[in-house]
Enzyme design. Structure first.
Site, short mmCIF file in Angstrom:
data_model
loop_
_atom_site.label_atom_id
_atom_site.label_comp_id
_atom_site.label_asym_id
_atom_site.label_seq_id
_atom_site.Cartn_x
_atom_site.Cartn_y
_atom_site.Cartn_z
N ASP A 210 61.54 -20.34 -53.40
CA ASP A 210 61.92 -21.07 -54.25
C ASP A 210 63.34 -20.59 -54.92
O ASP A 210 63.60 -19.51 -55.09
CB ASP A 210 61.21 -21.36 -55.41
CG ASP A 210 61.34 -22.49 -56.35
OD1 ASP A 210 61.36 -23.65 -55.95
OD2 ASP A 210 61.55 -22.30 -57.54
N GLU A 272 57.79 -4.68 -41.01
CA GLU A 272 56.96 -3.96 -40.68
C GLU A 272 55.31 -4.52 -40.44
O GLU A 272 54.23 -3.71 -40.00
CB GLU A 272 56.77 -3.14 -42.24
CG GLU A 272 57.86 -2.23 -42.33
CD GLU A 272 57.60 -1.79 -44.09
OE1 GLU A 272 56.60 -1.60 -44.52
OE2 GLU A 272 58.58 -1.45 -44.60
#
Length: 538
Positions: A210, A272
């Site tokens: 956002d 990751e």
């Protein structure tokens, strides 16, 4: 050419995904309190699987006082009891993944709720404290500090500054209950990395970010140079309209260069984890070029492209959206996104005129959008052809309405696109939840014919059209990463993607139909392409 030429079999899932936005208050209510919730979403995930989308994006469900319907977060690592529990979130993720659906969650990093523990600590600690340094507190101007630190205006109307009892002011680019974080404080960045990991560890597939362009402000917090006849800050739509018009405004509070370091760090965190976890930016930037900076190889996966939902119903306007989008993204080898509606804008059936004509145009625009390479974002209820609802003033809840209703320029607000969707039956709540009576925003009479159940039984319905269009989209050449032969002839737009020719007639008279097999049309066609209709021809 970077991501755009990635082999199809190794392409990330999001590159050509159709992602369906769920506004949790208004999707489905499992417990009968009139407000949608996570168990309600889980119970209706089969609707999304049958529709043929690849993923759902869920608007905020975190703990929140709900002053801005969840975009004011008081705890980023818990579920608001209004929507359920963390166990409900885990169940939703598990069921979605069982159905082959990815789940993207909303993240709100520009501001928190004023009820967040950090802001409460800042108020208690006082000026100059480390707690206060997590937000943007400043002394006021004038002899007694009684004037705001600068002239910035809130997107929701009025000043962007509120004063606290000890005399300092804090910045809120949105509602006064949404204080902006100071992203120049490393504690803020560290906290949000922890939030990312919390949700990634639970299995979410991505984040919709956002106000992604708003995190950093110009360090001096200088006054904005603007037309002093303005009485309120620019809305998201007004910001984005300038993107289409190619006019630039002075915006020291938006789109600062430092924000890109945040997304480079996030990119490394997501890398990751397995499964091509992704981010998509809500960045109301002023030009396609500035939007493209958010999707450089080491930053975000995607950025919303709002140009289409701001374009007029004309072939030249749509052609400009397509060409400018591809031109900007070519510089960073990124994949485009396309969107026609969301929880912040007037539904596109209504934008295109409403009634039968608005629906015909909406279906034609949707079919054209779905033919393009890249991701398409759908907003709940658009597959039912829903129009904007005229919510009565006494029922409106949007802060932009509440903050401006007594001014000379009241904002109607966004409630009209957020009315709970109809699932079945002939009167409210149309199986939105158990029981009878109106949900949190009142549904209109006569919506029974628009319900999921009614349209599922009608092969000519808008729901049937969406299902067919999404199925047909999967037959398009995924290797065709660009469009070719784009042309505008009066009010007719034509382009090719691979072996398919797409034609959109935005005019008032029938247009010639290319030779070949019609594989998808937004309405009935014969030897001509009717007005307000689009077609795919192979």
């Amino acid at each position: 050419m970077g991501r755009m030429s990635t082999p199809v079999d190794t392409a990330p899932w999001w590159r050509d995904a159709v992602i369906y936005q769920v506004y949790p208050r208004s999707f489905a209510d499992a417990d009968g309190d009139g407000v949608g919730d996570l168990p309600g979403i889980t119970a209706h995930l089969d609707h999304l699987a049958a529709l043929g989308v690849d993923a759902l994006w869920i608007s905020p469900f975190y703990r929140s006082p709900q002053n801005d319907h969840g975009y004011d977060v008081s705890d980023y690592c818990d579920i608001d009891p209004l929507f359920g529990s963390l166990e409900d979130a885990d169940a939703l993720l598990a069921r979605a993944h069982e159905l082959g659906l990815k789940v993207v969650v909303d993240l709100v990093p520009n501001h928190s709720s004023d009820q967040h523990a950090w802001f409460q600590a800042a108020l208690a600690a006082g000026p100059g404290s480390p707690e206060r340094a997590r937000y943007i507190f400043r002394e006021g101007r004038g002899p007694d500090g009684a004037e705001p630190p600068n002239n910035w205006l809130s997107v929701f109307g009025g000043s962007a500054w509120d004063r606290v009892p000890d005399g300092q002011w804090y910045l809120h680019l949105f509602d006064s209950s949404q204080p902006d974080f100071d992203w120049r404080n490393p504690e803020v960045g560290d906290m949000f990395v922890a939030v990312l990991r919390f949700w990634l560890d639970r299995g979410v597939d991505g984040f919709r970010v956002d106000v992604a362009h708003g995190l950093f402000k110009e360090e001096s917090l200088r006054d904005q140079v603007r037309d002093e006849s303005a009485t309120r800050g620019p809305s998201a739509g007004e910001n984005a309209a300038s993107m289409v018009e190619r006019t630039l405004a002075d915006e020291p509070m938006w789109d600062q260069p430092e924000v890109h370091d945040v997304y480079r760090r996030w990119h490394q965190v997501l890398a990751e984890y397995d499964g091509d976890r992704m981010t998509v930016a809500e960045a109301w930037t002023q030009t396609p070029e500035s939007m493209a900076r958010f999707v450089r190889d080491d930053e975000m996966s995607q950025a919303f492209n709002f140009s289409w939902l701001l374009a007029a119903w004309t072939a030249p306007a749509f052609a400009d959206v397509i060409t400018s989008t591809f031109d900007a993204l070519a510089e960073v080898s990124a994949s485009p996104t396309w969107v026609l509606s969301n929880h912040d804008v007037v539904r596109h059936v209504t934008r295109y005129g409403g009634g039968d004509q608005g629906l015909a145009r909406a279906r034609a625009a949707t079919l054209t959008m779905l033919s393009l390479p890249g991701s398409a974002y759908l907003y709940q209820g658009e597959e039912l052809g829903l129009e904007q609802v005229d919510v009565p003033p006494e029922a409106r809840t949007d802060p932009s309405w509440l903050r401006t209703k007594d001014t000379d320029k009241p904002e109607v607000g966004r409630d009209g696109c957020r009315v709970p969707i109809p699932w079945d039956g002939t009167e409210p709540p149309y199986a939105f939840g158990p029981g009878t009576g109106q949900p949190w925003l009142p549904q209109p009479a006569g919506w029974g014919a628009a319900s999921v159940a009614a349209q599922a039984a009608d092969p000519a319905s808008t729901l049937a059209f969406y299902r067919q269009a999404l199925a047909a989209r999967r037959t398009l050449d995924a290797h065709a990463r660009e469009v070719s032969d784009l042309a505008v002839d009066g009010e007719v737009l034509t382009f090719r993607r691979g072996d398919v020719t797409v034609v959109l007639n935005t005019g008032s008279t029938p247009a010639p139909l290319p030779a070949g097999e019609v594989i998808m049309a937004s309405g009935a066609v014969d030897d001509k392409l009717p007005a307000d209709t689009a077609v795919w021809v192979r």
